[in-house]
Every structure is written in structure tokens, then in C-alpha cells.
Enzyme design. Structure first.
Site, PDB file in Angstrom:
ATOM      1  CG  ASN A  76      -1.766   1.272   1.364  1.00 44.57           C
ATOM      2  OD1 ASN A  76      -1.818   2.119   0.451  1.00 44.57           O
ATOM      3  ND2 ASN A  76      -2.365   1.291   2.568  1.00 44.57           N
ATOM      4  CE  LYS A 100       0.025   3.003   4.937  1.00 44.24           C
ATOM      5  NZ  LYS A 100      -0.198   3.282   6.376  1.00 44.24           N
ATOM      6  CG  HIS A 140      -5.619   1.810   5.522  1.00 50.36           C
ATOM      7  ND1 HIS A 140      -5.215   2.810   6.563  1.00 50.36           N
ATOM      8  CD2 HIS A 140      -4.650   0.833   5.424  1.00 50.36           C
ATOM      9  CE1 HIS A 140      -3.810   2.408   6.813  1.00 50.36           C
ATOM     10  NE2 HIS A 140      -3.586   1.217   6.086  1.00 50.36           N
ATOM     11  CD  GLU A 147      -2.459   5.331   7.055  1.00 49.09           C
ATOM     12  OE1 GLU A 147      -2.667   5.421   5.876  1.00 49.09           O
ATOM     13  OE2 GLU A 147      -1.784   4.851   7.979  1.00 49.09           O
ATOM     14  CD  GLU A 199      -3.098  -2.565   7.567  1.00 46.81           C
ATOM     15  OE1 GLU A 199      -2.268  -2.898   6.819  1.00 46.81           O
ATOM     16  OE2 GLU A 199      -3.600  -1.591   7.336  1.00 46.81           O
ATOM     17  N   GLY A 211       2.996   2.213  11.162  1.00 51.72           N
ATOM     18  CA  GLY A 211       3.902   3.359  10.911  1.00 51.72           C
ATOM     19  C   GLY A 211       4.699   3.467  12.187  1.00 51.72           C
ATOM     20  CB  SER A 241       5.864  -2.122  11.826  1.00 52.18           C
ATOM     21  OG  SER A 241       5.164  -0.804  12.534  1.00 52.18           O
TER      22      SER A 241
HETATM   23  O1  LIG Z   1      -1.574   0.108   5.159  1.00 52.17           O
HETATM   24  C1  LIG Z   1      -0.830  -0.473   5.604  1.00 52.17           C
HETATM   25  C2  LIG Z   1      -0.064  -1.565   4.918  1.00 52.17           C
HETATM   26  O2  LIG Z   1      -0.576  -1.363   3.856  1.00 52.17           O
HETATM   27  C3  LIG Z   1      -0.550  -0.398   7.317  1.00 52.17           C
HETATM   28  O3  LIG Z   1      -1.045   0.914   7.535  1.00 52.17           O
HETATM   29  C4  LIG Z   1       0.873  -0.604   7.725  1.00 52.17           C
HETATM   30  O4  LIG Z   1       1.824   0.356   7.401  1.00 52.17           O
HETATM   31  P1  LIG Z   1       3.332   0.204   7.522  1.00 52.17           P
HETATM   32  O5  LIG Z   1       3.597   0.304   9.142  1.00 52.17           O
HETATM   33  O6  LIG Z   1       3.968   1.605   7.207  1.00 52.17           O
HETATM   34  O7  LIG Z   1       3.735  -0.969   7.152  1.00 52.17           O
END
Ligand SMILES: O=C(CO)[C@H](O)COP(=O)(O)O
Length: 250
Positions: free
Chosen positions: A10, A12, A98, A100, A168, A174, A212
Site C-alpha cells: 500500500n 498510500k 483502512h 487511516e 492491522e 507506521g 510495521s
Molecule cells: O496500510 C498498511 C499497510 O498497507 C499499514 O498502514 C501499515 O503501514 P506500515 O506500518 O508503514 O507498514
């Protein structure tokens, strides 16, 4: 990992056209892997990526998806994109619910369910995301939150359709904080039990872990019971990292 693992990236709100060579480098890793690989770029890149991946001498195994869609096919919804538009631009999957969007855009489970119906109508395979916040976990509400999100975000119309669910935990996104193995397995088994009780699909949904995920923990996460794949955020932006995650599935 009973099925071919699904490794989904993803992007984003990251990526200009200069990122297209990164996707082409991911395509090379995907060709050598037993994993299914999907990239969810910003919508502005979908068409260009689709053209770049499919114009290769051997069409790419990398699938493309949107990061959200509207519940309606068209209309006066400034700034929104319909599932049909994503499909037209080269997507065949879409991420819905998601955190977010649930938190940043106040998206309720019922809205996620309506968008899921829109995705199915347009022929997009949805990945529906669920996950608890840190407060909810600390208050012992994880099971209740996940169960409610599953019940209210997944419409019964998913019966007989191909779809996936991503766990998630919001506090792992993140942040570099990865849940313990027990916490991951507990959530994945809750999801799988819910899906088995509610849907009798020929294609068994992938249950993905996200939050993460990095090249160094991908293999371990994939080895955990109930983890059929990974939804990767930051580490999917660079082919160097994402290709190591793809390789971890082999
Ligand atoms: O959307 C995600 C993975 O697609 C999720 O938000 C995890 O993000 P990451 O922590 O930057 O891998």
C-alpha cells in the site's frame, strides 16, 4: 501458510511517475516468487503503472489496486473515485476500511460495507481492513472491536466472492511496534473463525497481517498461524525492501 501468500504493498499518498521503475523492479521479483503480489499506488499512477506492467513482453503477474472507492458508480461527489473508475484505470483490487480512512475520514463500518458492495459490482477484489486502537487493546476490547468490525464491514454479499481481510492493529501502523506472536495469531484465528462461520466461499479468503512489516520480520510473520499474507506500507515503496518481503514468502 496454506495458500499462495498474498504480498500487498500500500503506497498510500506516496509516489510520482518517477516511481514507475520501482514497480517494474517489483515485477521482476514477483515473477520469481510463489507469492501473489499486488501494489496499491495512488490513483494518479494506476493507469500509467498498468500500461507499464502489461506492455512487457510477458504480461506482469503484479496486480494493481485502489486504496479506497466511493459506494456509487458515478455522481456529484467532488474528489471521489468510483470502483468502476479504478477498474477502468487498471485496478482489479481495492483496499477498503483502512484505519487511516476509518479514523482520518470518519468512515464507519456501514460505509465500508457499502463500498465493498461497490467493489464487487465493479469486479474489484476487496481487501477489507480491521484493527483496534491502543486504547481499545489496553481496555481489553480487542475481540469486541474486531468482531464488530467484521460483522458490520463485511456484507453478506461476499458469500461466494473472492475477498481478503487484513488485520492491522492501529498502534502498529507506521510505528515500528509489532504485536507479539500470540497477539497476531489470536486476531488471525478470530478472523478466520468469523469468516468460516459466516461465509462458505470456494476461494478461502486470505487473512493478511499489516503494521510495521519490514524485510527483517516478514518471514517470521508469514510463519505464524493464520497469516496468509502481508499488507505492507512504508516498506513497499522501495523495490529493494519490497522484493525482500516478496522473497520471504518463498
Ligand atoms: O496500510 C498498511 C499497510 O498497507 C499499514 O498502514 C501499515 O503501514 P506500515 O506500518 O508503514 O507498514
Amino acid at each position: 501458510m496454506p495458500k499462495h501468500p498474498l504480498i500487498a504493498g500500500n503506497w498510500k499518498m506516496h509516489g510520482l511517475r518517477e516511481a514507475i521503475p520501482e514497480a517494474l523492479a517489483m515485477d521482476r521479483a514477483a515473477r520469481d516468487s510463489r507469492a501473489s503480489v499486488a501494489i496499491f499506488p495512488p490513483s494518479t499512477l494506476l493507469y500509467a503503472l498498468s500500461e507499464a506492467l502489461q506492455s512487457r513482453s510477458e504480461p506482469s503477474p503484479v496486480r494493481l489496486g485502489g486504496q479506497d472507492c466511493h459506494k456509487d458508480a458515478q455522481g456529484a461527489f467532488t474528489g471521489d473515485l468510483s470502483a468502476e473508475m479504478l477498474k477502468d484505470a487498471g485496478a482489479d483490487m481495492v483496499i477498503l476500511g483502512h484505519s487511516e480512512r476509518r479514523h482520518g475520514h470518519k468512515e464507519a463500518c456501514e460505509s465500508v460495507a457499502a463500498k465493498t458492495l461497490a467493489a464487487l459490482r465493479a469486479g474489484l477484489e476487496p481487501i477489507i481492513c480491521i484493527g483496534e486502537t491502543l486504547d481499545q487493546r489496553q481496555e481489553g476490547l480487542t475481540h469486541a472491536v474486531l468482531s464488530k468490525q467484521l460483522r458490520d464491514s463485511l456484507p453478506l454479499a461476499l458469500e461466494g466472492q473472492t475477498f481478503h481481510v487484513a488485520y492491522e492493529p492501529v498502534w502498529a501502523i507506521g510505528t515500528g511496534h509489532v504485536p507479539t506472536d500470540d497477539q497476531v495469531v489470536d486476531a488471525m484465528l478470530l478472523i478466520q473463525k468469523h469468516l468460516a462461520q459466516r461465509f462458505h466461499n470456494q476461494v478461502v479468503p486470505h487473512t493478511l497481517y499489516g503494521g510495521s512489516v519490514k524485510p527483517d520480520n516478514a518471514r517470521h510473520l508469514l510463519s505464524l498461524e493464520g497469516v496468509d499474507g502481508l499488507l505492507v506500507g512504508g516498506a513497499s515503496l522501495k523495490a529493494e525492501d519490497f522484493n525482500r518481503i516478496i522473497a520471504a514468502a518463498d
